[in-house]
Design a protein around this motif. Sequence first.
Motif, PDB file in Angstrom:
ATOM      1  N   ARG A  34       6.396  16.434  46.689  1.00  0.00           N
ATOM      2  CA  ARG A  34       5.025  15.952  46.844  1.00  0.00           C
ATOM      3  C   ARG A  34       4.431  15.858  45.448  1.00  0.00           C
ATOM      4  NH1 ARG A  34       3.247  19.773  51.781  1.00  0.00           N
ATOM      5  NH2 ARG A  34       3.851  21.291  50.225  1.00  0.00           N
ATOM      6  N   LEU A  35       4.669  14.733  44.791  1.00  0.00           N
ATOM      7  CA  LEU A  35       4.324  14.575  43.390  1.00  0.00           C
ATOM      8  C   LEU A  35       2.827  14.695  43.146  1.00  0.00           C
ATOM      9  CD1 LEU A  35       5.835  14.257  40.804  1.00  0.00           C
ATOM     10  CD2 LEU A  35       5.654  11.796  41.028  1.00  0.00           C
ATOM     11  N   ALA A  36       2.016  14.259  44.076  1.00  0.00           N
ATOM     12  CA  ALA A  36       0.566  14.356  43.887  1.00  0.00           C
ATOM     13  C   ALA A  36       0.139  15.804  43.673  1.00  0.00           C
ATOM     14  CB  ALA A  36      -0.163  13.752  45.084  1.00  0.00           C
ATOM     15  N   GLU A  37       0.768  16.732  44.379  1.00  0.00           N
ATOM     16  CA  GLU A  37       0.422  18.140  44.232  1.00  0.00           C
ATOM     17  C   GLU A  37       1.041  18.766  42.987  1.00  0.00           C
ATOM     18  OE1 GLU A  37       1.059  20.430  47.726  1.00  0.00           O
ATOM     19  OE2 GLU A  37       0.142  18.930  49.014  1.00  0.00           O
ATOM     20  N   ALA A  38       2.054  18.148  42.433  1.00  0.00           N
ATOM     21  CA  ALA A  38       2.741  18.710  41.267  1.00  0.00           C
ATOM     22  C   ALA A  38       2.185  18.183  39.948  1.00  0.00           C
ATOM     23  CB  ALA A  38       4.228  18.390  41.362  1.00  0.00           C
ATOM     24  N   LEU A  85      11.502  13.071  36.748  1.00  0.00           N
ATOM     25  CA  LEU A  85      11.898  12.275  35.584  1.00  0.00           C
ATOM     26  C   LEU A  85      11.026  11.026  35.460  1.00  0.00           C
ATOM     27  CD1 LEU A  85      15.103  11.584  33.909  1.00  0.00           C
ATOM     28  CD2 LEU A  85      14.164   9.605  35.068  1.00  0.00           C
ATOM     29  N   ARG A  86      10.846  10.308  36.570  1.00  0.00           N
ATOM     30  CA  ARG A  86      10.009   9.096  36.536  1.00  0.00           C
ATOM     31  C   ARG A  86       8.585   9.430  36.120  1.00  0.00           C
ATOM     32  NH1 ARG A  86      13.008   7.988  41.033  1.00  0.00           N
ATOM     33  NH2 ARG A  86      11.377   8.703  42.442  1.00  0.00           N
ATOM     34  N   TYR A  87       8.041  10.514  36.649  1.00  0.00           N
ATOM     35  CA  TYR A  87       6.672  10.889  36.304  1.00  0.00           C
ATOM     36  C   TYR A  87       6.562  11.210  34.812  1.00  0.00           C
ATOM     37  CZ  TYR A  87       2.129  13.084  36.262  1.00  0.00           C
ATOM     38  OH  TYR A  87       0.826  13.386  35.965  1.00  0.00           O
ATOM     39  N   ASN A  89       8.395  10.232  32.391  1.00  0.00           N
ATOM     40  CA  ASN A  89       8.594   9.023  31.612  1.00  0.00           C
ATOM     41  C   ASN A  89       7.400   8.076  31.708  1.00  0.00           C
ATOM     42  OD1 ASN A  89       9.917   5.930  32.048  1.00  0.00           O
ATOM     43  ND2 ASN A  89      10.330   6.962  30.110  1.00  0.00           N
ATOM     44  N   MET A  90       6.996   7.747  32.916  1.00  0.00           N
ATOM     45  CA  MET A  90       5.976   6.715  33.105  1.00  0.00           C
ATOM     46  C   MET A  90       4.556   7.215  32.848  1.00  0.00           C
ATOM     47  SD  MET A  90       7.725   4.869  36.383  1.00  0.00           S
ATOM     48  CE  MET A  90       6.618   3.481  36.464  1.00  0.00           C
ATOM     49  N   GLU A  91       4.267   8.454  33.196  1.00  0.00           N
ATOM     50  CA  GLU A  91       2.899   8.970  33.052  1.00  0.00           C
ATOM     51  C   GLU A  91       2.692   9.767  31.768  1.00  0.00           C
ATOM     52  OE1 GLU A  91       0.491   8.077  35.127  1.00  0.00           O
ATOM     53  OE2 GLU A  91       1.946   6.949  36.326  1.00  0.00           O
ATOM     54  N   GLN A  92       3.761  10.357  31.249  1.00  0.00           N
ATOM     55  CA  GLN A  92       3.619  11.217  30.071  1.00  0.00           C
ATOM     56  C   GLN A  92       4.325  10.655  28.837  1.00  0.00           C
ATOM     57  OE1 GLN A  92       1.693  13.800  29.635  1.00  0.00           O
ATOM     58  NE2 GLN A  92       0.943  13.740  31.733  1.00  0.00           N
ATOM     59  N   GLY A  93       5.061   9.572  29.003  1.00  0.00           N
ATOM     60  CA  GLY A  93       5.693   8.914  27.863  1.00  0.00           C
ATOM     61  C   GLY A  93       6.926   9.604  27.304  1.00  0.00           C
ATOM     62  N   PHE A  94       7.540  10.472  28.081  1.00  0.00           N
ATOM     63  CA  PHE A  94       8.770  11.121  27.621  1.00  0.00           C
ATOM     64  C   PHE A  94       9.900  10.088  27.625  1.00  0.00           C
ATOM     65  CE2 PHE A  94       6.270  14.714  28.125  1.00  0.00           C
ATOM     66  CZ  PHE A  94       6.936  15.895  27.849  1.00  0.00           C
ATOM     67  N   ALA A  95      10.666  10.060  26.568  1.00  0.00           N
ATOM     68  CA  ALA A  95      11.772   9.109  26.458  1.00  0.00           C
ATOM     69  C   ALA A  95      12.884   9.464  27.442  1.00  0.00           C
ATOM     70  CB  ALA A  95      12.316   9.108  25.031  1.00  0.00           C
ATOM     71  N   LEU A  96      13.427   8.442  28.076  1.00  0.00           N
ATOM     72  CA  LEU A  96      14.487   8.668  29.058  1.00  0.00           C
ATOM     73  C   LEU A  96      15.738   9.286  28.422  1.00  0.00           C
ATOM     74  CD1 LEU A  96      14.211   5.445  31.237  1.00  0.00           C
ATOM     75  CD2 LEU A  96      13.622   7.796  31.899  1.00  0.00           C
ATOM     76  N   HIS A  97      16.014   8.957  27.167  1.00  0.00           N
ATOM     77  CA  HIS A  97      17.215   9.517  26.531  1.00  0.00           C
ATOM     78  C   HIS A  97      17.048  10.995  26.168  1.00  0.00           C
ATOM     79  CE1 HIS A  97      14.917   8.547  22.878  1.00  0.00           C
ATOM     80  NE2 HIS A  97      15.702   9.420  22.253  1.00  0.00           N
ATOM     81  N   ARG A  98      15.870  11.552  26.420  1.00  0.00           N
ATOM     82  CA  ARG A  98      15.621  12.971  26.164  1.00  0.00           C
ATOM     83  C   ARG A  98      15.575  13.789  27.455  1.00  0.00           C
ATOM     84  NH1 ARG A  98      15.752  14.670  21.194  1.00  0.00           N
ATOM     85  NH2 ARG A  98      15.122  13.178  19.632  1.00  0.00           N
ATOM     86  N   MET A  99      15.968  13.158  28.564  1.00  0.00           N
ATOM     87  CA  MET A  99      15.934  13.848  29.855  1.00  0.00           C
ATOM     88  C   MET A  99      17.164  13.476  30.672  1.00  0.00           C
ATOM     89  SD  MET A  99      11.961  13.352  31.069  1.00  0.00           S
ATOM     90  CE  MET A  99      11.973  11.552  30.962  1.00  0.00           C
TER      91      MET A  99
END
Length: 131
Positions: A34-38, A85-87, A89-99
């Motif tokens: 439940r991503l909204a709660e996390a 991972l998607r959150y 990357n998309m919401e916090q700008g973490f690079a995919l190659h770092r996860m």
Amino acid sequence: VEKETAASQARRAMREAENFVLPAARAERRGDLRLAEARAALDSFAANIKSRNENVYIEIQGHTDSVGPESYNYDLGLRRAEAVLRYLNMEQGFALHRMSVISYGESKPVEKNGSPEGRARNRRVALVVLK
């Protein structure tokens, strides 16, 4: 004893260790995260990582309880980890190659699965920060 908020739990986890676990309530019994709660917990985790300004790698681990087929639990753990991972990357700008994501399904319980409370604690996503 005052109940710890998700944000304060994230800050404490970052101070004490290189691990962070989304509380069990963030994962539904037989469903996806439940991503909204996390979000608050993930936002706090991300802020702590960014403030350290270090090159780190994050392993995102999906876990489930033991109810249901093992193959289903593996897929469910993977979906939960991929949602985080998607959150990040998309919401916090973490690079995919770092996860990376991995599912442990039901194979690494933190509690026995014999009670509802134990099963709830086993439904989690763990973020392991590697330097």
